[in-house]
Enzyme design. Structure first.
Site, PDB file in Angstrom:
ATOM      1  N   ASN A 111       9.217   0.340  -0.468  1.00 35.59           N
ATOM      2  CA  ASN A 111       7.832   0.280  -0.949  1.00 35.59           C
ATOM      3  C   ASN A 111       7.093  -0.829  -0.206  1.00 35.59           C
ATOM      4  O   ASN A 111       7.681  -1.581   0.573  1.00 35.59           O
ATOM      5  CB  ASN A 111       7.757   0.052  -2.475  1.00 35.59           C
ATOM      6  CG  ASN A 111       8.237  -1.304  -2.910  1.00 35.59           C
ATOM      7  OD1 ASN A 111       9.440  -1.582  -2.898  1.00 35.59           O
ATOM      8  ND2 ASN A 111       7.328  -2.174  -3.310  1.00 35.59           N
ATOM      9  N   ASP A 112       5.807  -0.932  -0.436  1.00 32.82           N
ATOM     10  CA  ASP A 112       4.956  -2.016   0.058  1.00 32.82           C
ATOM     11  C   ASP A 112       5.132  -2.326   1.538  1.00 32.82           C
ATOM     12  O   ASP A 112       5.832  -3.275   1.918  1.00 32.82           O
ATOM     13  CB  ASP A 112       5.225  -3.301  -0.747  1.00 32.82           C
ATOM     14  CG  ASP A 112       4.714  -3.220  -2.166  1.00 32.82           C
ATOM     15  OD1 ASP A 112       4.211  -2.157  -2.547  1.00 32.82           O
ATOM     16  OD2 ASP A 112       4.827  -4.222  -2.880  1.00 32.82           O
TER      17      ASP A 112
ATOM     18  N   ARG B 171       1.526 -13.757  -6.873  1.00 34.41           N
ATOM     19  CA  ARG B 171       2.377 -13.293  -5.783  1.00 34.41           C
ATOM     20  C   ARG B 171       1.590 -12.487  -4.736  1.00 34.41           C
ATOM     21  O   ARG B 171       0.413 -12.210  -4.906  1.00 34.41           O
ATOM     22  CB  ARG B 171       3.521 -12.433  -6.324  1.00 34.41           C
ATOM     23  CG  ARG B 171       3.126 -11.287  -7.255  1.00 34.41           C
ATOM     24  CD  ARG B 171       4.380 -10.627  -7.823  1.00 34.41           C
ATOM     25  NE  ARG B 171       4.097  -9.607  -8.806  1.00 34.41           N
ATOM     26  CZ  ARG B 171       4.036  -9.830 -10.117  1.00 34.41           C
ATOM     27  NH1 ARG B 171       4.205 -11.055 -10.594  1.00 34.41           N
ATOM     28  NH2 ARG B 171       3.809  -8.835 -10.965  1.00 34.41           N
ATOM     29  N   ASP B 172       2.302 -12.154  -3.660  1.00 35.82           N
ATOM     30  CA  ASP B 172       1.805 -11.271  -2.598  1.00 35.82           C
ATOM     31  C   ASP B 172       0.659 -11.887  -1.793  1.00 35.82           C
ATOM     32  O   ASP B 172      -0.468 -11.354  -1.773  1.00 35.82           O
ATOM     33  CB  ASP B 172       1.364  -9.917  -3.167  1.00 35.82           C
ATOM     34  CG  ASP B 172       2.404  -9.273  -4.064  1.00 35.82           C
ATOM     35  OD1 ASP B 172       3.592  -9.591  -3.894  1.00 35.82           O
ATOM     36  OD2 ASP B 172       2.022  -8.474  -4.939  1.00 35.82           O
TER      37      ASP B 172
ATOM     38  N   GLU C 219      -1.458  -6.665  -8.040  1.00 37.86           N
ATOM     39  CA  GLU C 219      -0.515  -6.996  -6.979  1.00 37.86           C
ATOM     40  C   GLU C 219      -1.083  -6.592  -5.616  1.00 37.86           C
ATOM     41  O   GLU C 219      -1.932  -5.715  -5.515  1.00 37.86           O
ATOM     42  CB  GLU C 219       0.817  -6.286  -7.221  1.00 37.86           C
ATOM     43  CG  GLU C 219       1.514  -6.723  -8.500  1.00 37.86           C
ATOM     44  CD  GLU C 219       2.834  -6.012  -8.696  1.00 37.86           C
ATOM     45  OE1 GLU C 219       2.875  -4.774  -8.477  1.00 37.86           O
ATOM     46  OE2 GLU C 219       3.830  -6.669  -9.050  1.00 37.86           O
TER      47      GLU C 219
END
Length: 299
Positions: free
Chosen positions: A21-22, A165-166, A228
């Protein structure tokens, strides 16, 4: 990239097995496109222990799998996983990965817990970390070296956040932004909604240079508790419907000045905060940023 497996996509990057993912990155370096992604090689469901997968291509069609770029290290700030972030090229030409490292609160080797005013009380503790190539002469960038000290160690205090985060670079240093990097962080405010935090720094790899710069925008409860991976990209404006290319109206649209991050607060509106008495929950603005002395690094 099918590798003789007809169930695999031909042109889309996919690992040989496991959870993916991501996508993180991408960038070009020494004639190679580099793409990173969240990967769990040993399972098909999300779990802690995420690593950064790494693939390269010369044409964005044929991809070569490389060893994982960033993996968790026991007894460290990313012992439970290397979460999402971004990858870019620093001002000196060095590729750099910015990511969120997590460690479990129940891990006896998880190091000290955050101070109460910065503790989100999640099952895991988040830190903002970076890695650079071990050998910048290697066009494939196979080996990466992680910096054990975070570039931002703790979230802003007393904000009642739901996540932190991220990191994502939205602007590189330029005259318009006072020669600073502008970085977004995914977050949220409890009982309010998702939020996007803004940070600024003159040096990506200097923890003392980073400073909290307020909130870009905040949700109203019906758009998720945590936003996110806050990825934004600048696009050239298209003419409005019914306006013909080459007309005077189109010329006026095309000549409008593009917005920088310092102007985005006027575009997204004024977010509602749970407690307007808390300084950190005010909408981000240049004036508020100038008045803030919080650099995001607490003892």
């Amino acid at each position: 990239m099918s590798d003789n497996n007809y169930d695999k996509p031909l042109y889309h990057v996919a690992p040989q097995q496991g959870w993916v993912n991501d996508p993180n990155g991408p960038f070009m370096y020494c004639g190679k496109y580099h793409l990173f992604y969240q990967h769990l090689p040993e399972g098909c469901e999300w779990a802690f222990g995420l690593v950064w997968g790494h693939s390269v291509s010369s044409d964005l069609i044929h991809w070569e799998h490389l060893p994982h770029a960033v993996v968790p290290t026991e007894k460290s700030l990313d012992a439970a996983g290397c979460f999402s972030g971004c990858a870019t090229i620093d001002t000196d030409g060095t590729p750099i990965i910015l990511y969120t490292g997590v460690r479990l609160r129940t891990d006896p080797d998880a190091q000290p817990l955050p101070p109460k005013e910065c503790d989100l009380n999640l099952p895991f503790i988040e830190s903002q970390l970076f890695a650079i190539p071990t050998n910048t002469d290697d066009a494939l960038l196979i080996h990466w070296t992680k910096e054990p000290k975070p570039f931002i160690g703790l979230p802003p205090p007393h904000m009642n956040l739901t996540g932190w985060r991220d990191p994502f670079v939205i602007e590189r240093p330029c005259e318009a932004n006072n020669h600073e990097w502008v970085v977004l962080m995914g977050s949220g405010i409890k009982e309010v909604g998702g939020a996007t935090i803004v940070y600024r720094t003159r040096q990506l790899r200097d923890p003392s240079s980073w400073r909290y710069d307020g909130l870009l925008c905040v949700g109203e409860g019906n758009t998720g508790a945590v936003w996110e991976c806050p990825l934004l990209v600048e696009l050239n404006p298209l003419p409005a419907a019914g306006i013909h290319l080459g007309s005077s109206a189109h010329d006026r649209l095309a000549s409008k000045k593009r917005h920088s991050i310092s102007q985005l607060a006027n575009l997204v509106g004024s977010p509602k905060a749970a407690d307007q008495q808390q300084q950190h929950q005010q909408p981000w603005s240049p004036a508020a940023a100038a008045a803030s002395d919080n650099n995001g690094n607490w003892p």
